[in-house]
Design a protein around this motif. Structure first.
Motif: not given
Length: 128
Positions: A21-25, A72-77
């Protein structure tokens, strides 16, 4: 045809959806990491995602990157070096009518009788 099928681990399903979802947005590339490159895989082919024993998503492959490390830009992992398959956010597909067993690593889609034909026919008929 060298499309591949991977299992989204049960413990990672929520993260998979959040990242997709984050990649899409945010118009970001989606990365799926493997320990090694599937020999028959090429840019332009698809990776299909098995979620809860159903093929629910696919992603068209834009880049194949060996030894890819990133945060990862979404989770920070932080991920160490792995083989990365990059593409746009995974898109929903018509669910294959039979459940499949989950597995580690990847399988070539053609190794599952009927599955490759189902998605090839769907593509020809203009369905996702």
């Amino acid at each position: 045809m060298a499309d591949i099928l991977v299992t989204v681990p049960k413990t990672s399903v929520d993260t998979f959806f959040e990242e997709a979802e984050d990649c899409c947005e945010r118009n970001l590339d989606f990365n799926w990491l493997l320990l090694r490159k599937p020999k028959q895989l090429s840019v332009g082919e698809y990776i299909y995602f098995l979620v809860d024993n159903e093929i629910q998503y696919r992603m068209k492959i834009k880049k194949l990157i060996p030894d890819f490390a990133f945060t990862c830009e979404t989770t920070g992992k932080v991920w160490g070096k792995r083989f990365s398959i990059q593409g746009d956010a995974p898109e929903p597909v018509e669910v294959y009518p039979e459940t499949l067993k989950s597995f580690m690593s990847f399988h070539y889609l053609e190794s599952h009788p009927g599955v490759a034909e189902f998605y090839q026919k769907s593509e020809e008929e203009g369905r996702k």
